[in-house]
Design a protein around this motif. Sequence first.
Motif, PDB file in Angstrom:
ATOM      1  N   THR A 213       1.855  -1.657 -15.955  1.00 29.45           N
ATOM      2  CA  THR A 213       3.065  -1.079 -15.327  1.00 29.45           C
ATOM      3  C   THR A 213       2.543   0.040 -14.048  1.00 29.45           C
ATOM      4  O   THR A 213       2.924   0.056 -12.979  1.00 29.45           O
ATOM      5  CB  THR A 213       4.037  -0.647 -16.035  1.00 29.45           C
ATOM      6  N   GLU A 214       1.502   0.769 -14.719  1.00 31.43           N
ATOM      7  CA  GLU A 214       1.025   1.773 -14.007  1.00 31.43           C
ATOM      8  C   GLU A 214       0.118   1.145 -12.552  1.00 31.43           C
ATOM      9  O   GLU A 214       0.331   1.745 -11.637  1.00 31.43           O
ATOM     10  CB  GLU A 214       0.100   3.023 -14.658  1.00 31.43           C
ATOM     11  N   ALA A 215      -0.755   0.218 -13.059  1.00 30.38           N
ATOM     12  CA  ALA A 215      -1.383  -0.324 -11.875  1.00 30.38           C
ATOM     13  C   ALA A 215      -0.528  -0.851 -10.923  1.00 30.38           C
ATOM     14  O   ALA A 215      -0.712  -1.008  -9.769  1.00 30.38           O
ATOM     15  CB  ALA A 215      -2.443  -1.546 -12.592  1.00 30.38           C
ATOM     16  N   ALA A 216       0.650  -1.687 -11.294  1.00 31.63           N
ATOM     17  CA  ALA A 216       1.524  -2.248 -10.439  1.00 31.63           C
ATOM     18  C   ALA A 216       2.226  -1.262  -9.582  1.00 31.63           C
ATOM     19  O   ALA A 216       2.385  -1.419  -8.373  1.00 31.63           O
ATOM     20  CB  ALA A 216       2.578  -3.168 -11.053  1.00 31.63           C
ATOM     21  N   ALA A 217       2.659  -0.054 -10.193  1.00 28.07           N
ATOM     22  CA  ALA A 217       3.093   0.911  -9.154  1.00 28.07           C
ATOM     23  C   ALA A 217       2.264   1.628  -8.182  1.00 28.07           C
ATOM     24  O   ALA A 217       2.524   1.858  -6.984  1.00 28.07           O
ATOM     25  CB  ALA A 217       3.696   2.140 -10.377  1.00 28.07           C
ATOM     26  N   GLN A 218       0.782   1.970  -9.027  1.00 25.92           N
ATOM     27  CA  GLN A 218       0.156   2.490  -7.650  1.00 25.92           C
ATOM     28  C   GLN A 218      -0.340   1.342  -6.565  1.00 25.92           C
ATOM     29  O   GLN A 218      -0.314   1.420  -5.459  1.00 25.92           O
ATOM     30  CB  GLN A 218      -1.398   2.647  -8.359  1.00 25.92           C
ATOM     31  N   GLU A 219      -0.256   0.031  -6.974  1.00 28.51           N
ATOM     32  CA  GLU A 219      -0.582  -0.928  -5.843  1.00 28.51           C
ATOM     33  C   GLU A 219       0.592  -1.080  -5.077  1.00 28.51           C
ATOM     34  O   GLU A 219       0.479  -1.208  -3.727  1.00 28.51           O
ATOM     35  CB  GLU A 219      -0.567  -2.271  -6.593  1.00 28.51           C
ATOM     36  N   ASN A 220       1.904  -0.777  -5.488  1.00 27.74           N
ATOM     37  CA  ASN A 220       3.089  -0.968  -4.648  1.00 27.74           C
ATOM     38  C   ASN A 220       2.929   0.414  -3.745  1.00 27.74           C
ATOM     39  O   ASN A 220       3.410   0.443  -2.535  1.00 27.74           O
ATOM     40  CB  ASN A 220       4.265  -0.872  -5.453  1.00 27.74           C
ATOM     41  N   ALA A 221       2.745   1.757  -4.378  1.00 28.86           N
ATOM     42  CA  ALA A 221       2.565   2.718  -3.530  1.00 28.86           C
ATOM     43  C   ALA A 221       1.468   2.586  -2.194  1.00 28.86           C
ATOM     44  O   ALA A 221       1.623   3.071  -1.289  1.00 28.86           O
ATOM     45  CB  ALA A 221       2.198   4.044  -4.632  1.00 28.86           C
ATOM     46  N   SER A 222       0.361   2.088  -2.654  1.00 30.25           N
ATOM     47  CA  SER A 222      -0.654   1.950  -1.734  1.00 30.25           C
ATOM     48  C   SER A 222      -0.108   1.118  -0.521  1.00 30.25           C
ATOM     49  O   SER A 222      -0.530   1.254   0.514  1.00 30.25           O
ATOM     50  CB  SER A 222      -2.034   1.249  -2.213  1.00 30.25           C
ATOM     51  N   GLU A 223       0.539  -0.200  -0.916  1.00 34.44           N
ATOM     52  CA  GLU A 223       1.226  -0.945   0.000  1.00 34.44           C
ATOM     53  C   GLU A 223       2.144  -0.301   0.931  1.00 34.44           C
ATOM     54  O   GLU A 223       2.173  -0.527   2.113  1.00 34.44           O
ATOM     55  CB  GLU A 223       1.691  -2.178  -0.582  1.00 34.44           C
ATOM     56  N   TYR A 224       2.964   0.421   0.214  1.00 34.06           N
ATOM     57  CA  TYR A 224       3.893   1.488   1.117  1.00 34.06           C
ATOM     58  C   TYR A 224       3.241   2.234   2.166  1.00 34.06           C
ATOM     59  O   TYR A 224       3.797   2.493   3.076  1.00 34.06           O
ATOM     60  CB  TYR A 224       4.822   2.137   0.187  1.00 34.06           C
ATOM     61  N   LEU A 225       2.068   2.990   1.578  1.00 36.98           N
ATOM     62  CA  LEU A 225       1.632   3.979   2.317  1.00 36.98           C
ATOM     63  C   LEU A 225       0.909   3.078   3.685  1.00 36.98           C
ATOM     64  O   LEU A 225       0.883   3.684   4.725  1.00 36.98           O
ATOM     65  CB  LEU A 225       0.381   4.980   1.868  1.00 36.98           C
TER      66      LEU A 225
END
Length: 242
Positions: A213-225
């Motif tokens: 879940t944490e890895a998916a959240a970080q990936e989503n944040a990176s894509e957002y940035l």
Amino acid sequence: MKLTHVCQGGWSLQLESHPSASVTCTSWAKAAFSCREMSSCWAGCVEVDSHTEAVFGMTFKILCISCKKRSETSAEAYTEWYFREKGTETFTRILRYDPDALLEVVDERFQDLVVWNGSKNTRDLQDLSIFLTNVTYAQAGEYLCRVDRNLTFDGYVYNIVINKTIHVEVVDKANRDMASIVSEIMMYVLIVVLTIWLVAEMIYCYKKIAAATEAAAQENASEYLAITSESKENCAGVQVAE
């Protein structure tokens, strides 16, 4: 097709349409017909030792089993039980059981206190067990189970006598068998081990899910940035063009 008769070599079958034609059964068919036509079957016999601890006031089974060595041999048997009370030297006959007269209690101390629990409806007695009802301390001592068996062979009868001695103690309360204690301990140990294993598996699965879940959240944040930066660059390019 119908069954006509049994010959010495096996079963004989006759075709109804051709009475003169007969067919001899194969070996497996002979066995199948034999199993269906047998009036009685030989069950397995295993000699097991009797329990030796009776509880005061309860019913107690004294086990006595005497198996034939060859089950196909015809035999007749009867039994006599003897009892030697604690502190005495001699055995006293307490009962006799045979296929004709059935149970005969000859000792007054055991009148109405003994119940036959052995073989029934057969002349070949192999289970010669009895029940003692309403056990008292006077029934503690040694019991002798005497089996008198006649084995019938071609042309002669062979007699064999077997004696089995059972020592019986009478206690106020039943003591637990060591096997039951060990099995109960092993059951609790197994429950504890399985519980620990289940908790460990749950913790492992929780950590794995949390990490994913944490890895998916970080990936989503990176894509957002990345999308935000790209949007800003596009806006700047538009302003320069104007």
